[in-house]
Design a protein around this motif. Structure first.
Motif, PDB file in Angstrom:
ATOM      1  N   GLY A  51     -41.051  52.090 -34.981  1.00 55.44           N
ATOM      2  CA  GLY A  51     -41.406  53.289 -35.720  1.00 55.44           C
ATOM      3  C   GLY A  51     -41.632  54.489 -34.834  1.00 55.44           C
ATOM      4  O   GLY A  51     -41.734  55.605 -35.325  1.00 55.44           O
ATOM      5  N   ALA A  52     -41.715  54.289 -33.535  1.00 57.74           N
ATOM      6  CA  ALA A  52     -41.861  55.354 -32.533  1.00 57.74           C
ATOM      7  C   ALA A  52     -43.328  55.751 -32.335  1.00 57.74           C
ATOM      8  O   ALA A  52     -43.928  56.422 -33.169  1.00 57.74           O
ATOM      9  CB  ALA A  52     -41.017  56.573 -32.872  1.00 57.74           C
ATOM     10  N   LEU A  53     -43.881  55.337 -31.213  1.00 54.99           N
ATOM     11  CA  LEU A  53     -45.287  55.577 -30.888  1.00 54.99           C
ATOM     12  C   LEU A  53     -45.495  56.984 -30.335  1.00 54.99           C
ATOM     13  O   LEU A  53     -44.739  57.439 -29.463  1.00 54.99           O
ATOM     14  CB  LEU A  53     -45.745  54.544 -29.858  1.00 54.99           C
ATOM     15  CG  LEU A  53     -47.125  54.737 -29.244  1.00 54.99           C
ATOM     16  CD1 LEU A  53     -48.204  54.548 -30.301  1.00 54.99           C
ATOM     17  CD2 LEU A  53     -47.330  53.773 -28.086  1.00 54.99           C
ATOM     18  N   GLY A 265     -44.608  49.894 -38.441  1.00 57.87           N
ATOM     19  CA  GLY A 265     -45.504  50.861 -39.054  1.00 57.87           C
ATOM     20  C   GLY A 265     -45.931  52.034 -38.200  1.00 57.87           C
ATOM     21  O   GLY A 265     -46.873  52.750 -38.562  1.00 57.87           O
ATOM     22  N   TRP A 266     -45.246  52.307 -37.077  1.00 58.81           N
ATOM     23  CA  TRP A 266     -45.705  53.334 -36.140  1.00 58.81           C
ATOM     24  C   TRP A 266     -45.061  54.695 -36.381  1.00 58.81           C
ATOM     25  O   TRP A 266     -45.176  55.598 -35.549  1.00 58.81           O
ATOM     26  CB  TRP A 266     -45.456  52.859 -34.712  1.00 58.81           C
ATOM     27  CG  TRP A 266     -46.189  51.600 -34.411  1.00 58.81           C
ATOM     28  CD1 TRP A 266     -45.795  50.326 -34.726  1.00 58.81           C
ATOM     29  CD2 TRP A 266     -47.468  51.466 -33.792  1.00 58.81           C
ATOM     30  NE1 TRP A 266     -46.749  49.415 -34.337  1.00 58.81           N
ATOM     31  CE2 TRP A 266     -47.789  50.085 -33.760  1.00 58.81           C
ATOM     32  CE3 TRP A 266     -48.381  52.383 -33.264  1.00 58.81           C
ATOM     33  CZ2 TRP A 266     -48.977  49.606 -33.219  1.00 58.81           C
ATOM     34  CZ3 TRP A 266     -49.555  51.902 -32.711  1.00 58.81           C
ATOM     35  CH2 TRP A 266     -49.852  50.525 -32.688  1.00 58.81           C
ATOM     36  N   ASP A 267     -44.403  54.876 -37.524  1.00 55.28           N
ATOM     37  CA  ASP A 267     -43.724  56.128 -37.855  1.00 55.28           C
ATOM     38  C   ASP A 267     -44.725  57.080 -38.515  1.00 55.28           C
ATOM     39  O   ASP A 267     -44.890  57.087 -39.728  1.00 55.28           O
ATOM     40  CB  ASP A 267     -42.557  55.824 -38.791  1.00 55.28           C
ATOM     41  CG  ASP A 267     -41.552  56.964 -38.858  1.00 55.28           C
ATOM     42  OD1 ASP A 267     -41.659  57.898 -38.045  1.00 55.28           O
ATOM     43  OD2 ASP A 267     -40.659  56.903 -39.718  1.00 55.28           O
ATOM     44  N   THR A 268     -45.377  57.893 -37.721  1.00 58.02           N
ATOM     45  CA  THR A 268     -46.517  58.697 -38.196  1.00 58.02           C
ATOM     46  C   THR A 268     -46.100  60.137 -38.499  1.00 58.02           C
ATOM     47  O   THR A 268     -46.575  61.086 -37.870  1.00 58.02           O
ATOM     48  CB  THR A 268     -47.647  58.672 -37.154  1.00 58.02           C
ATOM     49  OG1 THR A 268     -47.107  59.030 -35.859  1.00 58.02           O
ATOM     50  CG2 THR A 268     -48.264  57.287 -37.062  1.00 58.02           C
ATOM     51  N   VAL A 276     -59.713  59.248 -35.122  1.00 62.62           N
ATOM     52  CA  VAL A 276     -59.814  58.300 -36.237  1.00 62.62           C
ATOM     53  C   VAL A 276     -58.661  58.587 -37.197  1.00 62.62           C
ATOM     54  O   VAL A 276     -58.102  59.679 -37.205  1.00 62.62           O
ATOM     55  CB  VAL A 276     -61.161  58.422 -36.984  1.00 62.62           C
ATOM     56  CG1 VAL A 276     -62.316  58.050 -36.081  1.00 62.62           C
ATOM     57  CG2 VAL A 276     -61.352  59.839 -37.528  1.00 62.62           C
ATOM     58  N   GLY A 277     -58.294  57.591 -37.990  1.00 68.85           N
ATOM     59  CA  GLY A 277     -57.195  57.776 -38.927  1.00 68.85           C
ATOM     60  C   GLY A 277     -56.161  56.680 -38.808  1.00 68.85           C
ATOM     61  O   GLY A 277     -56.416  55.596 -38.276  1.00 68.85           O
ATOM     62  N   ARG A 278     -54.968  56.995 -39.304  1.00 68.72           N
ATOM     63  CA  ARG A 278     -53.930  55.971 -39.401  1.00 68.72           C
ATOM     64  C   ARG A 278     -53.502  55.440 -38.040  1.00 68.72           C
ATOM     65  O   ARG A 278     -53.424  54.227 -37.821  1.00 68.72           O
ATOM     66  CB  ARG A 278     -52.716  56.566 -40.134  1.00 68.72           C
ATOM     67  CG  ARG A 278     -51.571  55.584 -40.282  1.00 68.72           C
ATOM     68  CD  ARG A 278     -50.379  56.231 -40.945  1.00 68.72           C
ATOM     69  NE  ARG A 278     -49.206  55.383 -40.809  1.00 68.72           N
ATOM     70  CZ  ARG A 278     -47.958  55.797 -40.980  1.00 68.72           C
ATOM     71  NH1 ARG A 278     -47.732  57.055 -41.305  1.00 68.72           N
ATOM     72  NH2 ARG A 278     -46.950  54.973 -40.840  1.00 68.72           N
ATOM     73  N   LEU A 279     -53.177  56.322 -37.101  1.00 70.21           N
ATOM     74  CA  LEU A 279     -52.758  55.857 -35.782  1.00 70.21           C
ATOM     75  C   LEU A 279     -53.887  55.107 -35.098  1.00 70.21           C
ATOM     76  O   LEU A 279     -53.655  54.100 -34.418  1.00 70.21           O
ATOM     77  CB  LEU A 279     -52.303  57.026 -34.913  1.00 70.21           C
ATOM     78  CG  LEU A 279     -51.836  56.634 -33.497  1.00 70.21           C
ATOM     79  CD1 LEU A 279     -50.624  55.715 -33.553  1.00 70.21           C
ATOM     80  CD2 LEU A 279     -51.533  57.871 -32.667  1.00 70.21           C
ATOM     81  N   THR A 324     -46.466  63.843 -36.648  1.00 73.00           N
ATOM     82  CA  THR A 324     -45.498  64.178 -35.605  1.00 73.00           C
ATOM     83  C   THR A 324     -44.145  63.607 -35.995  1.00 73.00           C
ATOM     84  O   THR A 324     -44.059  62.524 -36.576  1.00 73.00           O
ATOM     85  CB  THR A 324     -45.931  63.611 -34.244  1.00 73.00           C
ATOM     86  OG1 THR A 324     -46.294  62.230 -34.388  1.00 73.00           O
ATOM     87  CG2 THR A 324     -47.116  64.380 -33.680  1.00 73.00           C
ATOM     88  N   ASP A 325     -43.084  64.307 -35.646  1.00 72.23           N
ATOM     89  CA  ASP A 325     -41.733  63.877 -35.995  1.00 72.23           C
ATOM     90  C   ASP A 325     -41.104  63.108 -34.826  1.00 72.23           C
ATOM     91  O   ASP A 325     -41.705  62.965 -33.764  1.00 72.23           O
ATOM     92  CB  ASP A 325     -40.891  65.092 -36.383  1.00 72.23           C
ATOM     93  CG  ASP A 325     -41.464  65.794 -37.615  1.00 72.23           C
ATOM     94  OD1 ASP A 325     -41.907  65.091 -38.536  1.00 72.23           O
ATOM     95  OD2 ASP A 325     -41.486  67.048 -37.634  1.00 72.23           O
ATOM     96  N   HIS A 326     -39.888  62.628 -35.049  1.00 73.59           N
ATOM     97  CA  HIS A 326     -39.216  61.825 -34.036  1.00 73.59           C
ATOM     98  C   HIS A 326     -39.023  62.618 -32.755  1.00 73.59           C
ATOM     99  O   HIS A 326     -38.572  63.772 -32.786  1.00 73.59           O
ATOM    100  CB  HIS A 326     -37.860  61.347 -34.555  1.00 73.59           C
ATOM    101  CG  HIS A 326     -37.950  60.475 -35.767  1.00 73.59           C
ATOM    102  ND1 HIS A 326     -36.858  60.008 -36.435  1.00 73.59           N
ATOM    103  CD2 HIS A 326     -39.021  59.967 -36.426  1.00 73.59           C
ATOM    104  CE1 HIS A 326     -37.237  59.259 -37.462  1.00 73.59           C
ATOM    105  NE2 HIS A 326     -38.565  59.222 -37.466  1.00 73.59           N
ATOM    106  N   GLY A 327     -39.343  62.010 -31.632  1.00 75.63           N
ATOM    107  CA  GLY A 327     -39.268  62.688 -30.346  1.00 75.63           C
ATOM    108  C   GLY A 327     -38.492  61.908 -29.312  1.00 75.63           C
ATOM    109  O   GLY A 327     -37.529  61.207 -29.633  1.00 75.63           O
TER     110      GLY A 327
END
Length: 406
Positions: A51-53, A265-268, A276-279, A324-327
């Motif tokens: 998912g891209a960290l 699930g790492w596609d944030t 704190v939060g999803r990541l 954040t988008d794909h990097g």
């Protein structure tokens, strides 16, 4: 397609129980994997984060003057209610990873920053293909680099690979033998039911009976008395459970020495969260999984190395949905008693607009293949020629990074 996923989750554990059990039976007859000249018995675990960290959120460049403005509301800080865990004068670790921070202080963990595969586009599918296949570009998915590394081991040191999860990760697919295990998330059949099946197969199909018996043993070792499935468990608990079972199998005298597993699930893209939060929840699960390997491997932790990698990073600047988008550039993590830790390995490129890749991403300054080659060479004894020709084809210009292991 929920229907297809549900059927797969029901069928795969049964296949692993029967077919994987037969491979487990063969472990007792396989030569022990050990670097005899050093008196070592190394273990290697590869964890893929799909998912891209966000590497800038996982290990924040607090010392870079442009970081805080780019990452905005989700940027970490060295103070406040949830401060980043200090690594060195430049970098701080996400506060959801205290176990990794402890390993770092103990010199058993390291960070590689501004790292990436050769892939420079932003497709998850192609990025994961490149990451796990070991080729320089997508589209050649016949086998994975870790499986080819298994094939390349000296004949007297070849071992089965352990694929953890409902499907074998691409990184471990190929001609070298592997065995699969996944925690069963449904109630197990009663022991007497299983034994009656063994008796039945013994009368009609002795080979199947032997496979079932060994499969039951495999699952018993992995699950243990304290690892009963918990319906409706959260991702953090699931990551720990998977790691706990894998560590039990790898700690066995005749268990596998090399394993691969993937966490999704790492596609944030949205609502990534800061301290704190999803990541933070995902990183907490990863942190717990690393701790489970440390505990479960026991004395073998001393000779173990864990590599955590993802297909690419995420944008340096947050988007309009606090994500954040794909990097491109990101981090890779190393953990284990065999790791030469306590350091962040980085040729830092900077975060000014002119320093970003395509004006949006962290520039990668380290080729992930060099890190993987360094681990495979110094931990498993593979030659640079084999690594360049077979494990990571057409990569002769990428040299193994030295000094990653003690």
């Amino acid at each position: 397609m929920p229907g297809r996923d549900t059927r797969s989750s029901l069928l795969v554990p049964r296949r692993a129980l029967l077919l994987g059990g037969a491979a487990f039976a063969a472990w007792a007859y396989a030569p022990k994997f050990a670097r005899a000249e050093a008196g070592r018995d190394p273990r290697l675990v590869v964890i893929i984060l799909r998912g891209a960290l966000d590497g800038l959120a996982t290990v924040a460049p607090l010392g870079d003057p442009d970081y805080a403005a780019l990452h905005g509301a989700i940027a970490l800080a060295s103070d406040g209610a949830h401060p980043a865990l200090p690594l060195d004068a430049m970098f701080g670790l996400h506060p959801a990873m205290p176990e990794f921070a402890r390993m770092y202080r103990d010199k058993h963990a390291a960070v590689v920053h501004a790292v990436a595969t050769p892939y420079r586009e932003r497709s998850h599918f192609d990025g994961q293909d490149v990451l796990e296949s070991g080729f320089a570009g997508p589209g050649r998915v016949q086998s994975g680099w870790l499986n080819r590394a298994l094939e390349a081991l000296p004949r007297g040191e070849r071992v089965n690979g352990l694929a953890v999860g409902p499907t074998t990760p691409l990184v471990l697919r190929g001609a070298a033998p592997t065995v699969g295990w996944a925690p069963v998330n449904l109630p197990n059949a009663a022991d007497d039911t299983a034994m009656r099946l063994v008796d039945l197969y013994q009368q009609r199909d002795p080979a199947l009976a032997a496979a079932l018996s060994q499969g039951l043993l495999l699952d018993k070792i992995a699950q243990g008395d304290e690892m009963k499935p918990k319906p409706g468990g959260n991702p953090v608990a699931a990551m720990r459970q998977v790691a706990r079972g894998a560590a039990k199998l790898m700690a066995a005298d005749d268990g596998p020495r090399i394993a691969a597993l993937a966490f999704d699930g790492w596609d944030t893209h949205a609502n990534e969260g800061g301290p704190v939060g999803r990541l933070a929840q995902l990183l907490s699960g990863l942190d717990g999984a690393l701790a489970e390997f440390e505990t479960g491997l026991g004395a073998h932790w001393r000779d173990s190395a864990i590599v955590v990698a993802t297909e690419f990073g995420r944008t340096a600047k947050i988007n309009g949905t606090s994500g954040t988008d794909h990097g491109t550039g990101t981090v890779a993590l190393l953990a284990g008693g065999a790791v030469n830790g306590g350091r962040v390995i980085a040729d830092w490129p900077g975060l000014k607009p002119a320093q970003l890749f395509e004006a949006r991403d962290l520039v990668p300054t380290t080729d992930l293949r060099g890190i993987l080659k360094g681990v495979l060479r110094d931990h498993l004894g593979l030659s640079e020629r084999v690594l360049a020709d077979s494990v990571f084809p057409d990569s002769a210009l990428v040299k193994p990074v030295a000094g990653l292991l003690v």
